[in-house]
Design a protein around this motif. Structure first.
Motif, PDB file in Angstrom:
ATOM      1  N   TRP A  81       0.853  -1.177   0.000  1.00 37.33           N
ATOM      2  CA  TRP A  81       0.000   0.000   0.000  1.00 37.33           C
ATOM      3  C   TRP A  81       0.888   1.225   0.000  1.00 37.33           C
ATOM      4  O   TRP A  81       2.101   1.125   0.109  1.00 37.33           O
ATOM      5  CB  TRP A  81      -0.976  -0.013   1.145  1.00 37.33           C
ATOM      6  N   LYS A  83       0.429   3.998   2.092  1.00 38.69           N
ATOM      7  CA  LYS A  83       0.270   4.791   3.310  1.00 38.69           C
ATOM      8  C   LYS A  83       1.587   5.508   3.625  1.00 38.69           C
ATOM      9  O   LYS A  83       2.642   4.889   3.621  1.00 38.69           O
ATOM     10  CB  LYS A  83      -0.134   3.887   4.471  1.00 38.69           C
ATOM     11  N   THR A 107       1.095   4.297  -8.691  1.00 39.45           N
ATOM     12  CA  THR A 107       0.237   4.082  -7.531  1.00 39.45           C
ATOM     13  C   THR A 107      -0.020   5.415  -6.832  1.00 39.45           C
ATOM     14  O   THR A 107       0.796   6.339  -6.905  1.00 39.45           O
ATOM     15  CB  THR A 107       0.865   3.064  -6.569  1.00 39.45           C
ATOM     16  N   ILE A 108      -1.134   5.512  -6.162  1.00 39.86           N
ATOM     17  CA  ILE A 108      -1.615   6.773  -5.608  1.00 39.86           C
ATOM     18  C   ILE A 108      -1.007   7.046  -4.229  1.00 39.86           C
ATOM     19  O   ILE A 108      -1.169   6.239  -3.308  1.00 39.86           O
ATOM     20  CB  ILE A 108      -3.154   6.762  -5.514  1.00 39.86           C
ATOM     21  N   TYR A 110      -0.359   8.025  -0.515  1.00 42.95           N
ATOM     22  CA  TYR A 110      -1.147   7.957   0.718  1.00 42.95           C
ATOM     23  C   TYR A 110      -2.296   6.946   0.690  1.00 42.95           C
ATOM     24  O   TYR A 110      -3.008   6.792   1.675  1.00 42.95           O
ATOM     25  CB  TYR A 110      -1.693   9.339   1.112  1.00 42.95           C
ATOM     26  N   SER A 111      -2.505   6.251  -0.413  1.00 43.86           N
ATOM     27  CA  SER A 111      -3.615   5.300  -0.502  1.00 43.86           C
ATOM     28  C   SER A 111      -3.376   4.087   0.391  1.00 43.86           C
ATOM     29  O   SER A 111      -2.265   3.564   0.472  1.00 43.86           O
ATOM     30  CB  SER A 111      -3.793   4.828  -1.947  1.00 43.86           C
ATOM     31  N   THR A 112      -4.434   3.642   1.054  1.00 46.92           N
ATOM     32  CA  THR A 112      -4.360   2.411   1.848  1.00 46.92           C
ATOM     33  C   THR A 112      -5.006   1.228   1.112  1.00 46.92           C
ATOM     34  O   THR A 112      -5.142   0.155   1.675  1.00 46.92           O
ATOM     35  CB  THR A 112      -5.026   2.598   3.227  1.00 46.92           C
ATOM     36  N   THR A 113      -5.373   1.443  -0.136  1.00 49.99           N
ATOM     37  CA  THR A 113      -5.913   0.354  -0.953  1.00 49.99           C
ATOM     38  C   THR A 113      -4.775  -0.585  -1.325  1.00 49.99           C
ATOM     39  O   THR A 113      -3.754  -0.151  -1.869  1.00 49.99           O
ATOM     40  CB  THR A 113      -6.563   0.909  -2.234  1.00 49.99           C
TER      41      THR A 113
END
Length: 148
Positions: A81, A83, A107-108, A110-113
């Protein structure tokens, strides 16, 4: 195993140790070969669970010739992830035979996906977001590095 103990003429998998990174991690030379092109990187090695948990979190930049490799002792279904990761990354999943299984591009931050491999892998490589597309790196390309 993608890592080997033989030096090659272009420095890929060289057994000569590199100086530790600014973050204090061991570094190695890593190469990705696809078609007739080989691209060389200096990557930090995140070996321990603490190093792997932190990864590239809080970094504000990543050079086009740099990255981080996360080797695993056994193949596993890896899940990452973003994060606390400030910059977009390309996350590359590497099979036991050294080929790229898949790439999660840009990848985005701060994303937690979870970003997951599609099958068990022995390592994950993180490069600057968008770099794999810019360099033409794709699934099936071969990755070589020295992990000792």
């Amino acid at each position: 195993m993608p890592a080997n103990s033989k030096s090659t003429s272009n420095g890929c998998g060289s057994v000569e140790p590199l100086a530790a990174s600014a973050a204090g991690l061991a570094q190695t030379t890593l190469c990705i070969t696809g078609g007739a092109k080989t691209r060389q990187f200096t990557v930090e090695i995140a070996r321990t669970s603490i190093e792997q948990a932190k990864g590239l979190m809080f970094r504000t930049e990543l050079a086009d010739t740099a990255g981080m490799i996360f080797p695993f002792p056994e193949p596993k279904l890896a899940s990452f992830w973003m994060k606390n990761t400030v910059i977009p990354l390309d996350i590359i999943f590497i099979r036991a035979n050294g080929t790229i299984e898949s790439i999660a591009e840009n990848t985005i931050p701060y994303s937690t996906t979870p970003v997951e491999a599609g099958e068990p892998v022995v390592a994950v490589l993180e490069l600057r977001g968008g770099l794999t597309s810019e360099l033409g790196i794709s699934a099936g390309d071969k990755v070589v590095w020295q992990s000792k």
